[in-house]
Design an enzyme around this catalytic site. Structure first.
Site, PDB file in Angstrom:
ATOM      1  CD  GLU A  87      34.935  36.422  30.330  1.00 15.93           C
ATOM      2  OE1 GLU A  87      33.933  37.053  30.670  1.00 15.93           O
ATOM      3  OE2 GLU A  87      36.095  36.818  30.518  1.00 15.93           O
ATOM      4  CB  ILE A 105      41.130  34.130  40.465  1.00 14.56           C
ATOM      5  CG1 ILE A 105      40.007  33.721  41.428  1.00 14.56           C
ATOM      6  CG2 ILE A 105      41.100  35.622  40.186  1.00 14.56           C
ATOM      7  CD1 ILE A 105      38.606  33.840  40.860  1.00 14.56           C
TER       8      ILE A 105
END
Length: 381
Positions: free
Chosen positions: A362, A156
């Site tokens: 992404e 993260i």
């Protein structure tokens, strides 16, 4: 809503000078320390970079997608870690709130995000869930006025300094993407533990870490949208984020090309600058051509998005092409530099490592291929 041309031109000029005069001289220090200096972060806040995409009503600059991509291209001309400092606030860490938040949620959080008072993060990936994002195992069980959130998120970005996470978790018993909901989770809630930042191949200074949720009491008022809408929200966020990352790839490629031309012009071999040798020129021509194509794809897709068009296919194609393109450009840049390209002092090997990540986060290149094929068949060609 776009800025007026004069104001935006001034912003671009400021960002360009900031990158060239302030950030690029710090690249080696950031690599060595694996950290962005606090003074630089403060300057980014002062410039409004943490609120590029957030509406002026909430204290942001309110850039449209074309403008945001142009700023991202400029930021791409230095180590990607600098952009990552505010990237989650501009993109995946805030856009779920922008797209699906209630007026109360927006009023509470967006002004603080835009100012850089708080850093945001997007928590989707898990130890056993990467590209198959509809299979998240983190659970949120309704318990009166709260959800009890439990699970682990992996890799993260900005987890070490984030004060607000957008978390995707499974609610109810429904399997697959339709069972996923989205939540705004403040870091100060009990039961949240942040792991040690991972040691990475590149993009030093941009930290990623695991986030553990142990029976965290998340208020029902912090849910984004209705139950079961989390996956749709996440995909909309990622569609937009992919376009921003594509623009960063263009900026890095343009930096590599400029550096390669400067080196090739000054480096002498066989009695003349290597820039005069046709095989070197061929590599530079390939690099420039691919970068021009990527820039055109990004800005055209951004303009379509600003016009209200569905750009799921185009965003995936831009991300796929631009991230693969910058890898090829970086490889050729090392070749133009020769042995010097492999030496840390020149910075090319650092960028070579940095750009490898663009093909993974992404959404991997392979996921982009799946999206492109699916959308192309849906449209009939």
């Amino acid at each position: 809503m776009a800025l007026d041309p004069e104001t935006f031109d001034a912003l671009i000029d400021t960002v360009r000078r900031f990158v060239g005069e302030r950030l690029r001289p710090l690249e080696a220090d950031v690599e060595a320390a694996d950290a962005i200096p606090d003074a630089v972060v403060a300057e980014m806040k002062e410039m409004g970079l943490f609120g590029l995409s957030i509406a002026e009503d909430y204290g942001g600059l309110g850039l449209d997608m074309v403008e945001e991509c142009r700023v991202a291209i400029e930021m791409g001309r230095t180590t990607p870690a600098f952009r990552s400092t505010f990237g989650t606030n501009v993109g995946i860490g805030s856009q779920g709130l922008v797209m699906a938040g209630t007026p109360e949620q927006k009023a509470e959080w967006l002004p603080r995000i835009a100012s850089g008072e708080i850093v945001t993060s997007f928590a989707l990936t898990e130890p056993d869930v990467g590209s198959d994002s509809g299979s998240v195992k983190t659970r949120a069980v309704r318990d009166g006025d709260v959800y009890r959130l439990s699970g682990t998120k992996r890799y993260i970005t900005n987890a070490d300094k984030a004060q607000l996470f957008t978390v995707m978790a499974r609610t109810g018993d429904e399997k697959g993407a339709r069972g996923v909901s989205a939540f705004l989770v403040p870091k100060d809630l009990p039961g949240i533990t942040i792991g040690e930042p991972e040691k990475k191949m590149g993009q030093k200074g941009a930290k990623v870490a695991d986030v553990h949720f142990d029976d965290v009491p998340v208020p029902v008022a912090n849910r984004l949208g209705a139950e079961g809408e989390g996956f749709k929200i996440a995909m909309r966020v990622l569609d937009r984020g992919r376009l921003h990352i594509s623009a960063v790839c263009v900026g890095v490629a343009e930096r590599l090309i400029a550096d390669s031309v400067a080196y090739a012009t000054g480096r002498q071999q066989f009695g003349k600058a290597i820039a005069e040798h046709q095989l070197i020129q061929g590599m530079i021509a390939d690099m420039k051509t691919e970068a021009l194509v990527a820039r055109a794809m990004v800005l055209e897709t951004a303009a379509k998005k600003d016009g209200g068009e569905d750009v799921v296919l185009e965003s995936a194609a831009a991300k796929y092409f631009a991230s693969e393109m910058v890898g090829r450009v970086a490889d050729k840049a090392v070749q133009v530099y020769g042995g010097a390209g492999y030496i840390a002092d020149y910075g090319i090997e650092r960028l070579y490592r940095d750009v490898r990540l663009f093909r993974i986060y992404e959404g991997t290149s392979q996921i982009q291929q799946v999206i492109i094929a699916r959308e192309t068949m849906k449209r009939g060609g």
